[in-house]
Design a protein around this motif. Structure first.
Motif, mmCIF file in Angstrom:
data_model
loop_
_atom_site.group_PDB
_atom_site.id
_atom_site.type_symbol
_atom_site.label_atom_id
_atom_site.label_comp_id
_atom_site.label_asym_id
_atom_site.label_seq_id
_atom_site.Cartn_x
_atom_site.Cartn_y
_atom_site.Cartn_z
ATOM 1 N N ILE A 14 0.844 -1.198 0.000
ATOM 2 C CA ILE A 14 0.000 0.000 0.000
ATOM 3 C C ILE A 14 0.882 1.251 0.000
ATOM 4 O O ILE A 14 0.656 2.168 -0.793
ATOM 5 C CB ILE A 14 -0.942 0.005 1.222
ATOM 6 C CG1 ILE A 14 -1.923 -1.170 1.179
ATOM 7 C CG2 ILE A 14 -1.675 1.339 1.339
ATOM 8 C CD1 ILE A 14 -2.957 -1.122 0.084
ATOM 9 N N LEU A 17 2.553 1.839 -3.403
ATOM 10 C CA LEU A 17 1.595 2.314 -4.402
ATOM 11 C C LEU A 17 1.276 3.793 -4.181
ATOM 12 O O LEU A 17 1.223 4.569 -5.136
ATOM 13 C CB LEU A 17 0.312 1.488 -4.347
ATOM 14 C CG LEU A 17 -0.665 1.832 -5.468
ATOM 15 C CD1 LEU A 17 -0.352 1.006 -6.707
ATOM 16 C CD2 LEU A 17 -2.090 1.621 -5.032
ATOM 17 N N CYS A 18 1.080 4.171 -2.921
ATOM 18 C CA CYS A 18 0.800 5.579 -2.599
ATOM 19 C C CYS A 18 1.943 6.472 -3.059
ATOM 20 O O CYS A 18 1.715 7.529 -3.647
ATOM 21 C CB CYS A 18 0.583 5.742 -1.098
ATOM 22 S SG CYS A 18 -0.934 4.984 -0.496
ATOM 23 N N ARG A 25 -3.100 7.243 1.568
ATOM 24 C CA ARG A 25 -3.563 5.922 1.997
ATOM 25 C C ARG A 25 -5.089 5.857 2.048
ATOM 26 O O ARG A 25 -5.692 4.853 1.683
ATOM 27 C CB ARG A 25 -2.969 5.570 3.358
ATOM 28 C CG ARG A 25 -1.487 5.294 3.311
ATOM 29 C CD ARG A 25 -0.894 5.111 4.718
ATOM 30 N NE ARG A 25 -1.542 4.062 5.475
ATOM 31 C CZ ARG A 25 -1.198 2.771 5.429
ATOM 32 N NH1 ARG A 25 -0.195 2.386 4.657
ATOM 33 N NH2 ARG A 25 -1.819 1.873 6.159
ATOM 34 N N LYS A 27 -7.332 7.471 0.221
ATOM 35 C CA LYS A 27 -7.860 7.330 -1.141
ATOM 36 C C LYS A 27 -7.593 5.920 -1.665
ATOM 37 O O LYS A 27 -8.448 5.324 -2.322
ATOM 38 C CB LYS A 27 -7.238 8.379 -2.069
ATOM 39 C CG LYS A 27 -7.749 8.315 -3.491
ATOM 40 C CD LYS A 27 -9.239 8.594 -3.556
ATOM 41 C CE LYS A 27 -9.737 8.602 -4.988
ATOM 42 N NZ LYS A 27 -11.198 8.726 -5.053
ATOM 43 N N THR A 28 -6.412 5.390 -1.374
ATOM 44 C CA THR A 28 -6.073 4.038 -1.819
ATOM 45 C C THR A 28 -7.038 3.023 -1.229
ATOM 46 O O THR A 28 -7.600 2.186 -1.947
ATOM 47 C CB THR A 28 -4.626 3.686 -1.427
ATOM 48 O OG1 THR A 28 -3.748 4.645 -2.026
ATOM 49 C CG2 THR A 28 -4.250 2.293 -1.889
ATOM 50 N N TYR A 29 -7.284 3.092 0.082
ATOM 51 C CA TYR A 29 -8.210 2.153 0.716
ATOM 52 C C TYR A 29 -9.640 2.363 0.229
ATOM 53 O O TYR A 29 -10.406 1.400 0.118
ATOM 54 C CB TYR A 29 -8.119 2.253 2.239
ATOM 55 C CG TYR A 29 -6.924 1.508 2.792
ATOM 56 C CD1 TYR A 29 -6.862 0.115 2.745
ATOM 57 C CD2 TYR A 29 -5.849 2.185 3.345
ATOM 58 C CE1 TYR A 29 -5.768 -0.581 3.229
ATOM 59 C CE2 TYR A 29 -4.741 1.506 3.841
ATOM 60 C CZ TYR A 29 -4.715 0.123 3.779
ATOM 61 O OH TYR A 29 -3.627 -0.565 4.267
ATOM 62 N N GLU A 31 -10.466 3.264 -2.860
ATOM 63 C CA GLU A 31 -10.498 2.608 -4.172
ATOM 64 C C GLU A 31 -10.582 1.085 -4.014
ATOM 65 O O GLU A 31 -11.287 0.415 -4.776
ATOM 66 C CB GLU A 31 -9.257 2.992 -4.986
ATOM 67 C CG GLU A 31 -9.202 4.462 -5.384
ATOM 68 C CD GLU A 31 -10.238 4.827 -6.427
ATOM 69 O OE1 GLU A 31 -10.150 4.336 -7.557
ATOM 70 O OE2 GLU A 31 -11.153 5.619 -6.091
ATOM 71 N N LEU A 37 -9.736 -1.095 -7.206
ATOM 72 C CA LEU A 37 -8.325 -1.474 -7.147
ATOM 73 C C LEU A 37 -8.211 -2.845 -6.494
ATOM 74 O O LEU A 37 -8.285 -2.966 -5.269
ATOM 75 C CB LEU A 37 -7.529 -0.422 -6.359
ATOM 76 C CG LEU A 37 -6.039 -0.667 -6.189
ATOM 77 C CD1 LEU A 37 -5.333 -0.773 -7.537
ATOM 78 C CD2 LEU A 37 -5.417 0.452 -5.359
ATOM 79 N N ALA A 53 -2.348 -2.450 -10.632
ATOM 80 C CA ALA A 53 -2.036 -1.024 -10.496
ATOM 81 C C ALA A 53 -2.128 -0.329 -11.853
ATOM 82 O O ALA A 53 -2.702 0.757 -11.970
ATOM 83 C CB ALA A 53 -0.649 -0.837 -9.890
ATOM 84 N N TRP A 56 -5.753 -0.117 -12.965
ATOM 85 C CA TRP A 56 -6.458 0.894 -12.181
ATOM 86 C C TRP A 56 -6.136 2.296 -12.696
ATOM 87 O O TRP A 56 -7.045 3.084 -12.932
ATOM 88 C CB TRP A 56 -6.093 0.748 -10.706
ATOM 89 C CG TRP A 56 -6.603 1.868 -9.868
ATOM 90 C CD1 TRP A 56 -7.892 2.077 -9.466
ATOM 91 C CD2 TRP A 56 -5.832 2.951 -9.353
ATOM 92 N NE1 TRP A 56 -7.965 3.237 -8.728
ATOM 93 C CE2 TRP A 56 -6.709 3.790 -8.629
ATOM 94 C CE3 TRP A 56 -4.489 3.289 -9.410
ATOM 95 C CZ2 TRP A 56 -6.284 4.939 -7.993
ATOM 96 C CZ3 TRP A 56 -4.062 4.431 -8.762
ATOM 97 C CH2 TRP A 56 -4.958 5.243 -8.065
#
Length: 66
Positions: A14, A17-18, A25, A27-29, A31, A37, A53, A56
């Motif tokens: 994670i 990727l961020c 983080r 926004k990542t979670y 998605e 994602l 990735a 996405w």
């Protein structure tokens, strides 16, 4: 000594990727939770494959001059 660069990785954490996409983080979670994602779990560790990735990022809408 050979050092693998981020672009050669097959999967990202994670945090990686961020950093790679300059997103937070939260926004990542978000998605991930929305199913946009896909992730894989290895025990308690969450990873995102390079293919996921790329898919996405390609699925995000283009921004036309703001």
């Amino acid at each position: 000594m050979y050092v693998m660069t981020i672009s050669e990785k097959k999967a990202y954490t994670i945090n990686e990727l961020c950093q790679l996409f300059s997103i937070g983080r939260t926004k990542t979670y978000q998605e991930i939770k929305e199913g946009k994602l896909p992730v894989k779990k290895i025990g308690s560790r969450t990873i995102i494959t390079a293919e996921s990735a790329q898919n996405w990022i390609n699925s995000l809408p283009l921004s036309v001059g703001e």
